[in-house]
Design an enzyme around this catalytic site. Sequence first.
Site, PDB file in Angstrom:
ATOM      1  N   TYR A 121       1.010  -1.229  -0.032  1.00 43.16           N
ATOM      2  CA  TYR A 121      -0.135  -0.068   0.042  1.00 43.16           C
ATOM      3  C   TYR A 121       0.954   1.005  -0.040  1.00 43.16           C
ATOM      4  CZ  TYR A 121      -3.743   3.328   1.409  1.00 43.16           C
ATOM      5  OH  TYR A 121      -4.453   4.228   1.297  1.00 43.16           O
ATOM      6  N   TRP A 123       1.223   5.757  -1.364  1.00 43.08           N
ATOM      7  CA  TRP A 123       0.924   6.729  -2.237  1.00 43.08           C
ATOM      8  C   TRP A 123       2.119   7.084  -3.404  1.00 43.08           C
ATOM      9  CZ3 TRP A 123      -2.507  11.524  -2.656  1.00 43.08           C
ATOM     10  CH2 TRP A 123      -3.632  11.378  -2.071  1.00 43.08           C
TER      11      TRP A 123
HETATM   12  N1  MGD Z   1      -1.616  18.108   3.144  1.00 44.52           N
HETATM   13  C1  MGD Z   1      -2.085  17.054   2.762  1.00 44.52           C
HETATM   14  N2  MGD Z   1      -3.382  16.820   2.543  1.00 44.52           N
HETATM   15  C2  MGD Z   1      -3.822  15.365   2.095  1.00 44.52           C
HETATM   16  C3  MGD Z   1      -2.961  14.654   2.827  1.00 44.52           C
HETATM   17  C4  MGD Z   1      -1.721  14.573   3.368  1.00 44.52           C
HETATM   18  O1  MGD Z   1      -1.145  13.749   3.861  1.00 44.52           O
HETATM   19  N3  MGD Z   1      -1.247  15.985   3.472  1.00 44.52           N
HETATM   20  N4  MGD Z   1      -3.589  12.934   2.784  1.00 44.52           N
HETATM   21  C5  MGD Z   1      -4.516  12.773   1.649  1.00 44.52           C
HETATM   22  C6  MGD Z   1      -5.137  11.496   2.069  1.00 44.52           C
HETATM   23  S1  MGD Z   1      -4.634  10.133   1.648  1.00 44.52           S
HETATM   24  C7  MGD Z   1      -6.778  11.501   2.454  1.00 44.52           C
HETATM   25  S2  MGD Z   1      -7.390   9.807   2.708  1.00 44.52           S
HETATM   26  C8  MGD Z   1      -7.373  12.677   2.929  1.00 44.52           C
HETATM   27  C9  MGD Z   1      -8.041  12.479   4.377  1.00 44.52           C
HETATM   28  O2  MGD Z   1      -9.014  13.365   4.328  1.00 44.52           O
HETATM   29  P1  MGD Z   1      -9.619  13.397   5.708  1.00 44.52           P
HETATM   30  O3  MGD Z   1     -10.120  12.198   6.398  1.00 44.52           O
HETATM   31  O4  MGD Z   1     -10.904  14.232   5.674  1.00 44.52           O
HETATM   32  O5  MGD Z   1      -8.593  14.325   6.551  1.00 44.52           O
HETATM   33  P2  MGD Z   1      -8.169  14.153   8.168  1.00 44.52           P
HETATM   34  O6  MGD Z   1      -7.074  15.437   8.314  1.00 44.52           O
HETATM   35  O7  MGD Z   1      -7.426  12.711   8.426  1.00 44.52           O
HETATM   36  O8  MGD Z   1      -9.201  14.245   9.036  1.00 44.52           O
HETATM   37  C10 MGD Z   1     -10.000  15.726   8.996  1.00 44.52           C
HETATM   38  C11 MGD Z   1     -10.501  16.195  10.199  1.00 44.52           C
HETATM   39  O9  MGD Z   1     -11.490  15.045  10.795  1.00 44.52           O
HETATM   40  C12 MGD Z   1     -11.802  15.506  12.251  1.00 44.52           C
HETATM   41  N5  MGD Z   1     -12.300  14.324  12.788  1.00 44.52           N
HETATM   42  C13 MGD Z   1     -11.362  12.913  13.194  1.00 44.52           C
HETATM   43  N6  MGD Z   1     -12.430  12.214  13.826  1.00 44.52           N
HETATM   44  C14 MGD Z   1     -13.695  12.659  13.880  1.00 44.52           C
HETATM   45  C15 MGD Z   1     -15.101  12.357  14.220  1.00 44.52           C
HETATM   46  O10 MGD Z   1     -15.028  11.081  14.738  1.00 44.52           O
HETATM   47  N7  MGD Z   1     -16.202  13.090  13.681  1.00 44.52           N
HETATM   48  C16 MGD Z   1     -15.979  14.391  13.402  1.00 44.52           C
HETATM   49  N8  MGD Z   1     -16.900  15.148  13.073  1.00 44.52           N
HETATM   50  N9  MGD Z   1     -14.571  14.657  12.924  1.00 44.52           N
HETATM   51  C17 MGD Z   1     -13.682  14.054  13.185  1.00 44.52           C
HETATM   52  C18 MGD Z   1     -10.394  15.821  12.814  1.00 44.52           C
HETATM   53  O11 MGD Z   1     -10.429  16.946  13.603  1.00 44.52           O
HETATM   54  C19 MGD Z   1      -9.666  16.174  11.490  1.00 44.52           C
HETATM   55  O12 MGD Z   1      -8.826  17.318  11.529  1.00 44.52           O
HETATM   56  O13 MGD Z   1      -6.704  13.814   3.062  1.00 44.52           O
HETATM   57  C20 MGD Z   1      -5.557  13.910   1.747  1.00 44.52           C
HETATM   58  N10 MGD Z   1      -5.054  15.104   2.017  1.00 44.52           N
HETATM   59  N1  MGD Z   2      -2.904   7.388  12.793  1.00 48.20           N
HETATM   60  C1  MGD Z   2      -3.315   7.471  11.465  1.00 48.20           C
HETATM   61  N2  MGD Z   2      -2.531   6.702  10.310  1.00 48.20           N
HETATM   62  C2  MGD Z   2      -2.882   6.860   9.003  1.00 48.20           C
HETATM   63  C3  MGD Z   2      -4.124   7.811   8.720  1.00 48.20           C
HETATM   64  C4  MGD Z   2      -4.676   8.636   9.581  1.00 48.20           C
HETATM   65  O1  MGD Z   2      -5.539   9.214   9.370  1.00 48.20           O
HETATM   66  N3  MGD Z   2      -4.327   8.446  10.985  1.00 48.20           N
HETATM   67  N4  MGD Z   2      -4.340   7.911   7.470  1.00 48.20           N
HETATM   68  C5  MGD Z   2      -4.016   6.686   6.622  1.00 48.20           C
HETATM   69  C6  MGD Z   2      -4.252   7.072   5.079  1.00 48.20           C
HETATM   70  S1  MGD Z   2      -5.733   7.649   4.665  1.00 48.20           S
HETATM   71  C7  MGD Z   2      -3.344   6.893   4.215  1.00 48.20           C
HETATM   72  S2  MGD Z   2      -3.661   7.032   2.553  1.00 48.20           S
HETATM   73  C8  MGD Z   2      -2.118   6.125   4.660  1.00 48.20           C
HETATM   74  C9  MGD Z   2      -0.775   6.626   3.608  1.00 48.20           C
HETATM   75  O2  MGD Z   2       0.300   5.631   3.971  1.00 48.20           O
HETATM   76  P1  MGD Z   2       1.454   5.822   2.869  1.00 48.20           P
HETATM   77  O3  MGD Z   2       0.926   6.084   1.534  1.00 48.20           O
HETATM   78  O4  MGD Z   2       2.227   4.274   3.067  1.00 48.20           O
HETATM   79  O5  MGD Z   2       2.334   7.053   3.149  1.00 48.20           O
HETATM   80  P2  MGD Z   2       3.605   7.927   2.369  1.00 48.20           P
HETATM   81  O6  MGD Z   2       4.014   8.473   3.340  1.00 48.20           O
HETATM   82  O7  MGD Z   2       2.874   8.564   1.319  1.00 48.20           O
HETATM   83  O8  MGD Z   2       4.443   6.473   2.062  1.00 48.20           O
HETATM   84  C10 MGD Z   2       5.114   6.719   0.496  1.00 48.20           C
HETATM   85  C11 MGD Z   2       6.508   6.095   0.525  1.00 48.20           C
HETATM   86  O9  MGD Z   2       6.840   5.842  -0.790  1.00 48.20           O
HETATM   87  C12 MGD Z   2       8.207   6.580  -0.930  1.00 48.20           C
HETATM   88  N5  MGD Z   2       8.414   6.993  -2.388  1.00 48.20           N
HETATM   89  C13 MGD Z   2       8.016   7.966  -2.955  1.00 48.20           C
HETATM   90  N6  MGD Z   2       8.248   8.015  -4.131  1.00 48.20           N
HETATM   91  C14 MGD Z   2       8.666   6.711  -4.442  1.00 48.20           C
HETATM   92  C15 MGD Z   2       9.338   5.936  -5.807  1.00 48.20           C
HETATM   93  O10 MGD Z   2       9.343   6.585  -6.854  1.00 48.20           O
HETATM   94  N7  MGD Z   2       9.766   4.905  -5.652  1.00 48.20           N
HETATM   95  C16 MGD Z   2       9.750   3.991  -4.493  1.00 48.20           C
HETATM   96  N8  MGD Z   2      10.237   3.116  -4.394  1.00 48.20           N
HETATM   97  N9  MGD Z   2       9.519   4.737  -3.077  1.00 48.20           N
HETATM   98  C17 MGD Z   2       8.722   6.138  -3.211  1.00 48.20           C
HETATM   99  C18 MGD Z   2       8.188   7.619   0.011  1.00 48.20           C
HETATM  100  O11 MGD Z   2       9.595   8.014   0.337  1.00 48.20           O
HETATM  101  C19 MGD Z   2       7.538   7.058   1.288  1.00 48.20           C
HETATM  102  O12 MGD Z   2       8.244   6.519   2.174  1.00 48.20           O
HETATM  103  O13 MGD Z   2      -1.716   6.464   5.873  1.00 48.20           O
HETATM  104  C20 MGD Z   2      -2.557   5.972   7.049  1.00 48.20           C
HETATM  105  N10 MGD Z   2      -2.391   6.083   8.221  1.00 48.20           N
HETATM  106 MO    MO Z   3      -5.642   8.350   2.544  1.00 52.09          MO
END
Ligand code: MGD
Ligand code: MGD
Ligand code: MO
Length: 781
Positions: A121, A123
């Site tokens: 898994y 990004w």
């Molecule tokens: N800059 C930046 N942007 C991103 C990402 C990133 O790593 N960096 N990651 C991307 C990814 S992979 C994803 S999946 C999306 C995720 O998008 P979201 O899941 O919407 O984002 P989060 O920042 O995890 O959560 C948003 C807010 O939900 C609130 N929250 C948490 N639990 C609850 C609850 O039980 N009820 C309510 N009402 N609110 C709650 C928290 O206060 C939190 O700040 O964001 C994407 N956007």
């Molecule tokens: N506590 C908590 N945990 C969470 C979440 C949360 O809300 N709360 N959110 C979850 C969600 S929604 C998501 S999407 C996941 C995200 O989890 P991941 O997608 O696993 O997180 P990234 O940090 O984007 O990891 C990408 C890795 O790929 C490497 N990489 C980048 N480019 C390349 C490339 O070209 N080649 C190779 N080989 N490597 C590369 C980067 O250095 C990095 O280590 O995390 C989850 N974890």
């Molecule tokens: Mo995500």
Amino acid sequence: MDRTNKRTKHTKRTQTASHWGMYHVDTDSKGRIVGSAPHPFDRHPSPIAAALPQVATDRLRIDQPYVRESFLRNPSKPSGSQRGREAMVPVSWEQALDLIAQTIDRTRSQHGNEAIYGGSYGWASAGRLHHSPSLLKRFLGLCGGYVDKLGNHSYGAALHIMPYVTGRADIGNLMPSWPTIVESTRLVVMFGGAHSKNTQIDSGGMAEHESLDWLERARAAGVEFVCVSPSRADAPAAVQSAWLPLRPNTDTALMLGLAHTLALEDLCDREFLERYCVGYPVFERYLLGLDDGVPKDAAWAAAISGVDAQAIRNLARRMAQTRTLVLASWSVQRADHGEQPIWMTVVLAAMLGQIGLPGGGFGIGLGATNGIGLPTPNEIPRPTIALGPNPVRSRVPVGRVTDMLLHPHSPLEYNGRVLDLPDIRLVYSVGGNPFHHNTNLNRFLQGWQRPEAVIVHEPWWTPPAKFADIVLPATTALERNDILATDRSRHYVAMHQAIAPVGASRNDFDVFADLAERLGLGTAFTEGRDEMGWLRHMYDEARAAALARGYAPPPFDQFWQEGLFEFPALDAPGALLGAFRSDPDANPLKTASGKIEIFSEKIAGYGYDDCPGHPMWLEPAEWLGSRLTAEYPLHLLSNQPAVRLHSQLDHSKVSRASKVNGREVLRMHGADARTRQLRDGDTVRVFNQRGAFLAALQTVDDLLPGVCQIATGAWYDPEQPGVAGALEKHGNPNVVTDDKGTSRLSQSSVAQTALVQIEKYSGDAVVTAFDCPPGATPFAE
Ligand SMILES: Nc1nc2c(c(=O)[nH]1)N[C@H]1C(S)=C(S)[C@@H](COP(=O)(O)OP(=O)(O)OC[C@H]3O[C@@H](n4cnc5c(=O)[nH]c(N)nc54)[C@H](O)[C@@H]3O)O[C@H]1N2
Ligand SMILES: Nc1nc2c(c(=O)[nH]1)N[C@H]1C(S)=C(S)[C@@H](COP(=O)(O)OP(=O)(O)OC[C@H]3O[C@@H](n4cnc5c(=O)[nH]c(N)nc54)[C@H](O)[C@@H]3O)O[C@H]1N2
Ligand SMILES: [Mo]
């Protein structure tokens, strides 16, 4: 952004792109990066764009292939408990590739391809060719197959429940489009808010950040917003928004309280419920408490959620008076029983009777990424390299990887079936950070130590690189040519190679090509094409499909030179489920009944008490109303970071500038800090029954008391690497989060369900997250 003054006539400017947007990189006559700047037409560029150029050649770049000491000595003798502890030994590319080919071959001949986990898994980076997890799958498929993952961490519960309720699994499209919202919506009720920081990115990237402009237009049009969240900061900055603070994970109860008011005060659209939905009468018995004697009224909802009962009644009335859009964030479903708030969002919108009307109804994930809600035609073809077939059928829900590693051959109930967890001997992981995305890392670590071999490709010494047996240095997107194109972006963007591969690093593509040859697959992986050959081929195929649909992307050479092609936006986007509303018989939903399912016979038939036949309030395993608060009185939320993408580029200046004393910042209400005699800048120990981490305290007044918040993404940095339960020193919340599944239906992540206690830390643990592991040489140009 680093807008450099060092630009001279010898400076070369190269266009590239990323998950966080399009930018230029400037290099000097020796090919070294001297600066970078966002693409001028992007009016809301992300500060993250500066991060990759900052660390493209930094000391944490992996300078050559490495193998863990005892694995190198005896690759077939299990030594997994030494992962992350032992020294890494530099080896040649030849030696590393031979060792990988032998490991794959040994694993599949001794245990079968079902023993290889390639679900990897992550990004990774933007670009349609060099997407490393896809390349891994293509390669392992050719090798005879691999165990894949099911679902995702982002919206796994929504992904599983929505097909039953609305017949749709395309969660990113379950959103009325922005132009319709601006024009027709009067009230937006956002469960979980829509924090603007999240629109900096999109999976696969974008050319331009458009989401903020739409919010501004909505504000100018007088659209009213209500943010329902434990954190006021979740309201998008561009709009004025009322704030209804609620206890985390109680959205379903609050929604039931709203629904009860609608039912009681005859504010619900019974005609809509009758014509377009099935199961409302069964649900209503529950809502009114006819069988259990508990009406789910506003007072009941107030006691659970902490939101005032009168505020609940007033909001319900307001919602029924005007064109209302009910939104759920992805975060509300990344919690125990996360299927319920998503299902209830649809039910609430159905009771209002506005589903299928312009700007009314429900939406999932507005603001979660830049592209959601943009008027982008979803028929734009994307240049693609095929994954190819995977002969292995076994798949494991992405949140259950630890169970898979620890308990091979045990049954796992999932979505109406029972899966048999495979016995994994080899984990191949690229483009993701398992020490970021997995919850309950102390338990995960024990799982990670079980397989006989772990292979990782990484550009930097990130946690997965440090905890691998064989590490190959991968190039970054700056070192490759590629094409950006995504589901929700109207652009094709050329990503031109800006710098030569750093050190001995190689493209994931070339590594898999070489491995395929070593394993006797000839040119099956490359099909005889090199990088530019593939880009041209992928583009030509997509262009032919686009031409057939009436679009006019130019021939490849012209596109590659111009660097950008824009497809037209939809000028009259229809309402979400508009066709279904106008003629439900001619346009039935793909649900069992063809209608919106408020009660699902199929789900009820599974007999899951954690996901029954209609939405219900089910107590989360941990929440502010549970007995566990006696020991762990604070609810910890771990949101997406504002200054990076997950854990990516945590070592850049952009990300490090947000830390205090080198640690991730934990936000806590001033009142909670005072009772613990904690002050701003204190190092705190955050702990529960699963683990402990350190963070830097910041007191705030925009969080509900009892709730703390820390961004995810600090690189996992245990005091004793390889020891489960070791103190994490840097601020990685996943040492305390739980790894149970949301329910037996979707088995998705519950990252937002965690109670903790917090105390002052006065020890002397030093952050070492950004050190190279023992044996590795820091990279130097
Ligand atoms: N800059 C930046 N942007 C991103 C990402 C990133 O790593 N960096 N990651 C991307 C990814 S992979 C994803 S999946 C999306 C995720 O998008 P979201 O899941 O919407 O984002 P989060 O920042 O995890 O959560 C948003 C807010 O939900 C609130 N929250 C948490 N639990 C609850 C609850 O039980 N009820 C309510 N009402 N609110 C709650 C928290 O206060 C939190 O700040 O964001 C994407 N956007
Ligand atoms: N506590 C908590 N945990 C969470 C979440 C949360 O809300 N709360 N959110 C979850 C969600 S929604 C998501 S999407 C996941 C995200 O989890 P991941 O997608 O696993 O997180 P990234 O940090 O984007 O990891 C990408 C890795 O790929 C490497 N990489 C980048 N480019 C390349 C490339 O070209 N080649 C190779 N080989 N490597 C590369 C980067 O250095 C990095 O280590 O995390 C989850 N974890
Ligand atoms: Mo995500």
